[in-house]
Design a protein around this motif. Structure first.
Motif, short mmCIF file in Angstrom:
data_model
loop_
_atom_site.label_atom_id
_atom_site.label_comp_id
_atom_site.label_asym_id
_atom_site.label_seq_id
_atom_site.Cartn_x
_atom_site.Cartn_y
_atom_site.Cartn_z
N LEU A 12 0.80 -1.12 0.00
CA LEU A 12 -0.06 -0.06 -0.03
C LEU A 12 1.05 1.32 0.00
CD1 LEU A 12 -2.78 -1.11 2.69
CD2 LEU A 12 -3.07 -1.01 0.12
N ASP A 16 -2.66 4.89 -1.83
CA ASP A 16 -3.40 3.55 -1.74
C ASP A 16 -3.75 3.84 -0.11
OD1 ASP A 16 -2.77 2.42 -3.97
OD2 ASP A 16 -1.35 1.24 -3.16
N ALA A 361 -8.58 -1.96 2.51
CA ALA A 361 -7.94 -1.96 1.44
C ALA A 361 -8.31 -3.38 0.92
CB ALA A 361 -6.37 -2.10 1.56
N ILE A 366 -7.76 -2.49 -2.93
CA ILE A 366 -6.86 -1.28 -3.19
C ILE A 366 -5.43 -1.92 -2.91
CG2 ILE A 366 -5.96 0.74 -2.17
CD1 ILE A 366 -8.97 1.29 -1.23
N GLY A 367 -4.39 -1.61 -3.61
CA GLY A 367 -3.01 -1.95 -3.17
C GLY A 367 -2.42 -2.70 -4.30
#
Length: 379
Positions: A12, A16, A361, A366-367
């Motif tokens: 991340l 992020d 996340a 996300i990431g």
């Protein structure tokens, strides 16, 4: 029993982290309160023999035969801060802390931080994440938890020394805890940081109707409902730390101090309630550093530790925010009492907020997914 040995984790970046909610201060304050309840129960571990250590720091000598070895310049820190947190978190992790005040000359933050979150059963990595915002928001959220329990609910005026990153996140947390705040008095060393703070405040909190730049620490403190010192500076001589005088403090004020601070005799008196964010942290620090401890760790809580050792204060004169946040002890008792909170910062806070952001996340995809191995070469 599964024989799947593949281990993936996510990376991340700072962007992020923002997408995953790292700057959501009200949620961070709630998370820190949840963490304090677990600390009260004892469902956590940090480093050191009493499981309450701030971390392990690499130190450098004043003189070295190796010309390439770093000097112990201002705020030079290389530090690992590990912790485990139970409850609904059930994770562990470590923040790696690199800091040098000279970074500012290079256009970099004073500190550059990374965090690794691990599975508590196997120790496998779950996430490797940018941690500057993670650390900044969890640090600011602790004064917010303090304000939730210890500030007057009708607090309107913040007095802030040091309008940098810690000052911004502390203000954000105070506003989350005390929504009637409409005035901020600030003192800083440079015009750029002051201008940046004013612009940030106007953009982020339009309910702040008055922002006043003041010229003295006394002006920061006088007539403020909430006072916080978020300054940076060298340690060693407590007489150079920013001072708080009892005569400056209005009745009912709450002081949250996450940076260097010195108190006059009036502030050390019995009629000022003194709260630590976690007493075990200060006891661990006191064992780890030379004495007087306040010379080496400039927080007011370390001055209290020195006073206990000197016999000018007893341990039962100190209270613990873990007890107050968990409801085991009463927070603010009346509108006139003056309360000061020493904020030390703990790696268990990073674990708590990192776990929440990691789970966000995952839910939001996300990431960047990274692979450690499909099957380990060595078993």
């Amino acid at each position: 029993m599964s024989n799947n040995t593949k281990i993936d984790f996510i990376y991340l970046s700072e962007q992020d982290m923002i997408k995953a909610g790292v700057t959501d201060m009200p949620a961070c304050v709630d998370t820190m309160e949840e963490m304090f309840t677990l600390l009260h129960k004892g469902d956590y571990r940090m480093a050191g023999p009493n499981s309450d250590s701030h971390g392990a720091m690499v130190t450098f000598p004043e003189e070295s035969p190796f010309p390439t070895m770093p000097k112990p310049t201002a705020d030079r820190r290389l530090m690992a801060m590990p912790a485990y947190l139970g409850g609904d978190f059930q994770t562990c992790g470590v923040k790696w802390y690199g800091s040098n005040i000279a970074n500012r000359e290079k256009g970099l933050p004073r500190s550059i931080l990374m965090f690794i979150l691990n599975d508590i059963d196997t120790g496998a990595p779950l996430a490797y994440m940018s941690a500057n915002l993670l650390s900044a928001y969890r640090t600011g959220a602790i004064p917010g938890v303090g304000a939730r329990h210890l500030a007057r609910k009708d607090s309107k005026v913040i007095g802030l020394l040091g309008p940098g990153v810690m000052g911004k996140t502390s203000v954000a947390a105070f506003i989350a805890a005390c929504p009637d705040i409409d005035t901020i008095k600030i003192k800083g060393r440079g015009q750029k940081s002051l201008d940046d703070f004013v612009a940030w405040t106007k953009d982020t909190f339009p309910q702040i109707t008055t922002i006043q730049v003041v010229q003295s620490i006394e002006e920061v403190v006088r007539d403020s409902d909430i006072v916080t010192y978020c300054n940076s500076g060298e340690t060693g001589d407590p007489s150079t730390y920013p001072l708080v005088k009892r005569e400056w403090i209005k009745a009912g004020a709450f002081l949250a101090m996450p940076a260097s601070c010195s108190l006059d005799d009036g502030m050390s008196a019995d009629d000022v309630r003194k709260v630590l964010d976690n007493s075990g942290l200060y006891e661990a620090w006191y064992e780890e550093v030379p004495k007087p401890a306040h010379n080496h760790i400039p927080l007011v809580g370390m001055r209290f530790m020195d006073m206990i050792a000197e016999g000018s204060m007893t341990k039962d004169q100190l209270e613990d925010l873990t007890d107050i946040a968990a409801g085991a002890k009463q927070g603010r008792q009346n509108d006139d009492e003056i309360i000061i909170l020493s904020v030390g910062g703990m790696p268990v806070e990073d674990v708590a907020w990192a776990t929440k952001i990691y789970r966000n996340a995952l839910q939001q995809n996300i990431g960047v997914k990274l692979n450690l191995w499909d099957s380990p070469e060595l078993k």
